[in-house]
Structure formats: structure tokens, C-alpha cells
Write a protein that holds these residues in place. Structure first.
Motif, PDB file in Angstrom:
ATOM      1  N   GLU A  29       1.010  -0.622  -0.029  1.00  0.00           N
ATOM      2  CA  GLU A  29       0.240  -0.054  -0.327  1.00  0.00           C
ATOM      3  C   GLU A  29       0.728   0.879  -0.202  1.00  0.00           C
ATOM      4  OE1 GLU A  29      -2.928   1.995   2.245  1.00  0.00           O
ATOM      5  OE2 GLU A  29      -3.120  -0.189   2.870  1.00  0.00           O
ATOM      6  N   VAL A  30       1.325   1.564  -0.945  1.00  0.00           N
ATOM      7  CA  VAL A  30       0.947   3.524  -1.097  1.00  0.00           C
ATOM      8  C   VAL A  30       0.056   4.230  -1.104  1.00  0.00           C
ATOM      9  CG1 VAL A  30       3.380   4.689  -2.379  1.00  0.00           C
ATOM     10  CG2 VAL A  30       3.156   2.377  -2.311  1.00  0.00           C
ATOM     11  N   ASN A  31       0.766   5.037  -0.086  1.00  0.00           N
ATOM     12  CA  ASN A  31      -0.290   6.495  -0.134  1.00  0.00           C
ATOM     13  C   ASN A  31       0.330   7.823  -0.214  1.00  0.00           C
ATOM     14  OD1 ASN A  31      -2.665   5.485   0.987  1.00  0.00           O
ATOM     15  ND2 ASN A  31      -1.325   4.735   1.950  1.00  0.00           N
ATOM     16  N   SER A  32      -0.399   8.694  -0.475  1.00  0.00           N
ATOM     17  CA  SER A  32       0.279  10.033  -0.970  1.00  0.00           C
ATOM     18  C   SER A  32       0.575  10.517   0.844  1.00  0.00           C
ATOM     19  CB  SER A  32      -1.060  11.185  -1.276  1.00  0.00           C
ATOM     20  OG  SER A  32      -2.219  11.157  -0.258  1.00  0.00           O
ATOM     21  N   GLY A  35      -1.905  14.145   2.900  1.00  0.00           N
ATOM     22  CA  GLY A  35      -3.222  14.091   2.681  1.00  0.00           C
ATOM     23  C   GLY A  35      -3.709  15.129   1.207  1.00  0.00           C
ATOM     24  N   LYS A  37      -2.572  15.921  -2.724  1.00  0.00           N
ATOM     25  CA  LYS A  37      -2.192  15.052  -4.238  1.00  0.00           C
ATOM     26  C   LYS A  37      -1.155  15.041  -4.589  1.00  0.00           C
ATOM     27  CE  LYS A  37      -3.202  14.973  -9.369  1.00  0.00           C
ATOM     28  NZ  LYS A  37      -3.725  15.445 -10.495  1.00  0.00           N
ATOM     29  N   THR A  44       4.575  10.466  -1.516  1.00  0.00           N
ATOM     30  CA  THR A  44       4.425   9.674  -1.270  1.00  0.00           C
ATOM     31  C   THR A  44       4.809   8.659  -0.454  1.00  0.00           C
ATOM     32  OG1 THR A  44       5.531   7.838  -3.456  1.00  0.00           O
ATOM     33  CG2 THR A  44       3.559   9.160  -3.876  1.00  0.00           C
ATOM     34  N   CYS A  45       3.751   7.341   0.564  1.00  0.00           N
ATOM     35  CA  CYS A  45       5.293   7.082   1.275  1.00  0.00           C
ATOM     36  C   CYS A  45       3.995   5.508   1.450  1.00  0.00           C
ATOM     37  CB  CYS A  45       4.910   7.525   2.354  1.00  0.00           C
ATOM     38  SG  CYS A  45       3.935   7.340   3.119  1.00  0.00           S
ATOM     39  N   CYS A  46       4.971   4.647   1.488  1.00  0.00           N
ATOM     40  CA  CYS A  46       4.707   2.779   1.467  1.00  0.00           C
ATOM     41  C   CYS A  46       4.186   2.922   3.069  1.00  0.00           C
ATOM     42  CB  CYS A  46       6.159   2.010   1.508  1.00  0.00           C
ATOM     43  SG  CYS A  46       5.612   0.335   1.834  1.00  0.00           S
ATOM     44  N   THR A  47       3.253   2.579   3.020  1.00  0.00           N
ATOM     45  CA  THR A  47       2.440   2.674   4.513  1.00  0.00           C
ATOM     46  C   THR A  47       2.531   0.833   5.385  1.00  0.00           C
ATOM     47  OG1 THR A  47       0.158   2.285   3.651  1.00  0.00           O
ATOM     48  CG2 THR A  47       1.034   4.577   4.608  1.00  0.00           C
ATOM     49  N   THR A  48       2.728  -0.202   4.423  1.00  0.00           N
ATOM     50  CA  THR A  48       3.422  -1.038   4.245  1.00  0.00           C
ATOM     51  C   THR A  48       4.031  -2.152   5.406  1.00  0.00           C
ATOM     52  OG1 THR A  48       2.096  -2.033   1.796  1.00  0.00           O
ATOM     53  CG2 THR A  48       3.756  -3.567   2.900  1.00  0.00           C
TER      54      THR A  48
END
Length: 53
Positions: A29-32, A35, A37, A44-48
Motif C-alpha cells: 500500500e502506497v499513499n500520498s 493528504g 495530491k 508518497t510513502c509506503c504504508t506497508t
């Protein structure tokens, strides 16, 4: 449903899922960040990520 499998390179050797410069997590899972764009990969960051214990 068959999900695609792909090679994920990773140099974060302090992560529980890291092995030989690759991510071995079952899912990634990769998210911004913050919050917003993302405009670059720095946003971005790897939240895994799971640190070694």
C-alpha cells in the motif's frame, strides 16, 4: 479474482518485508503524504512498512 503479481524493488533494509532489495509483503500500500495530491515520488510513502522487532 487473480491479482497481478509484480516485482517491487526496495532498499529499506530495516523493514520486516525486505529481502535482497525486494519487498516480500503479500500486498503493498502506497499513499500520498500529508493528504495532498502527489506531484513527485517524494510526496508518497509506503504504508506497508513494518519495522523489524
Amino acid at each position: 479474482m487473480n491479482l497481478p503479481k509484480m516485482e517491487v524493488k526496495c532498499s529499506v533494509d530495516c523493514c520486516n518485508y525486505w529481502k535482497d532489495n525486494h519487498c516480500n509483503a503479500d500486498a503493498l500500500e502506497v499513499n500520498s503524504m500529508r493528504g495532498k495530491k502527489p506531484d513527485t515520488s517524494d510526496d508518497t510513502c509506503c504504508t506497508t512498512f513494518k519495522p523489524f522487532k
